[in-house]
Design an enzyme around this catalytic site. Structure first.
Site, PDB file in Angstrom:
ATOM      1  CG  ASP A   1      17.398 -13.765  -4.386  1.00  0.00           C
ATOM      2  OD1 ASP A   1      17.520 -14.714  -3.581  1.00  0.00           O
ATOM      3  OD2 ASP A   1      17.167 -13.924  -5.597  1.00  0.00           O
TER       4      ASP A   1
ATOM      5  CD  GLU B   1      -4.952  -8.271   4.188  1.00  0.00           C
ATOM      6  OE1 GLU B   1      -5.315  -7.111   3.952  1.00  0.00           O
ATOM      7  OE2 GLU B   1      -4.088  -8.869   3.527  1.00  0.00           O
TER       8      GLU B   1
ATOM      9  CG  ASP C   1      -7.611  -4.774   4.117  1.00  0.00           C
ATOM     10  OD1 ASP C   1      -8.294  -4.224   3.237  1.00  0.00           O
ATOM     11  OD2 ASP C   1      -6.377  -4.664   4.176  1.00  0.00           O
TER      12      ASP C   1
ATOM     13  CG  HIS D   1      -2.081  -0.948   1.076  1.00  0.00           C
ATOM     14  ND1 HIS D   1      -3.051  -0.835   0.100  1.00  0.00           N
ATOM     15  CD2 HIS D   1      -2.427  -2.040   1.803  1.00  0.00           C
ATOM     16  CE1 HIS D   1      -3.935  -1.810   0.224  1.00  0.00           C
ATOM     17  NE2 HIS D   1      -3.579  -2.562   1.243  1.00  0.00           N
TER      18      HIS D   1
ATOM     19  NE  ARG E   1       1.380  -5.006   3.702  1.00  0.00           N
ATOM     20  CZ  ARG E   1       0.238  -4.475   4.142  1.00  0.00           C
ATOM     21  NH1 ARG E   1      -0.649  -5.256   4.767  1.00  0.00           N
ATOM     22  NH2 ARG E   1      -0.004  -3.191   4.002  1.00  0.00           N
TER      23      ARG E   1
END
Length: 256
Positions: free
Chosen positions: A87, A151, A177, A48, A73
């Site tokens: 990575d 969520e 959410d 977001h 996230r």
């Protein structure tokens, strides 16, 4: 040179309570500065925020100045996004919008090298200290921490199944959410939502996993901690900046 231990994971699995901060500014300067304040973890959000995958590595490098562990996230439960973030050196991932145990298993598999999973292999990455570690491929699967985010009401209904997935270390609740899913858009403080959050913490703990949550005020964070949440982000960097700037403006412009 040995690969680093994931202190966030070891502390979480030991039952410690970890206090965090939600990061949205996509700024290495903010990441470095806030890493020095004593928070146990900082969460860099690419779902977001304008932050894209290429911007994650500078944030991880900047935050290494302090003691705070870092959580990332990814924008979605996608093996390519997960592979790239790993990575870059992320060891703990918060995977959004996990609805089913099958999706939770896919998230775990994306973080594991074969034969335990499907993560692609690359040698000259920041995760392996650019190939200088001697044990990275041997310990990488063990050191990755997977947090899955619930969520919706549909996901809540399958909470125990999701929490039971091997390799899931914690289950994170998104109050905003969840409120929208339960018919209370924009009202995470609604009694129905708060009751669901309290019940979710109990159920996650009963399943033997660590519950986590985002709070936007200290009073909410303390309530969630009282319900048993183990890793709690007590605020959002941008919100703290805005509140501080607004308070300063009001103080300066107040009539004498």
């Amino acid at each position: 040179m040995n690969a680093p231990e994931n202190r966030f994971k070891s502390r979480l699995l030991a039952g410690e309570v970890l206090h965090g901060l939600w990061m949205t500014l996509a700024s290495p300067v903010a990441a470095e500065a806030l890493s020095l304040l004593g928070h146990d973890w900082l969460m860099f959000d690419t779902e977001h925020t304008p932050l894209d995958v290429a911007g994650v590595q500078p944030l991880l490098q900047a935050a290494a100045a302090g003691r705070a562990a870092t959580v990332v996230r990814p924008a979605w439960n996608d093996p390519v996004l997960i592979k790239r973030v790993l990575d870059m050196g992320a060891q703990t991932l918060l995977v959004p919008f996990v609805q089913t145990p099958e999706e939770a298993r896919a998230a775990v598999a994306a973080t594991r090298y074969p034969p335990e999973g499907v993560r692609g292999v690359a040698g000259l990455t920041r995760a392996s200290r650019f190939g200088l570690t001697t044990d990275y491929f041997r310990v990488a699967n063990r050191e990755v921490c997977v947090l899955v985010q619930i969520e919706t009401g549909a996901a809540l209904a399958r909470l125990e199944e999701i929490a039971a997935v091997e390799g899931v270390d914690g289950v994170f609740l998104g109050p905003s959410d969840l409120a929208a899913s339960l018919g209370h858009l924009g009202q995470p403080g609604h009694a129905d939502v708060q009751a669901a959050l309290e019940d979710a913490a109990r159920r996650i703990l009963a399943a033997g996993k660590a519950p986590g949550i985002l709070a936007t005020a200290a009073v909410d964070a303390r309530r969630y901690l009282g319900w048993g949440y183990r890793f709690v982000a007590a605020g959002v960097d941008l919100a703290l900046l805005l509140k501080g700037a607004q308070r300063l403006h009001e103080e300066v412009t107040a009539e004498n």
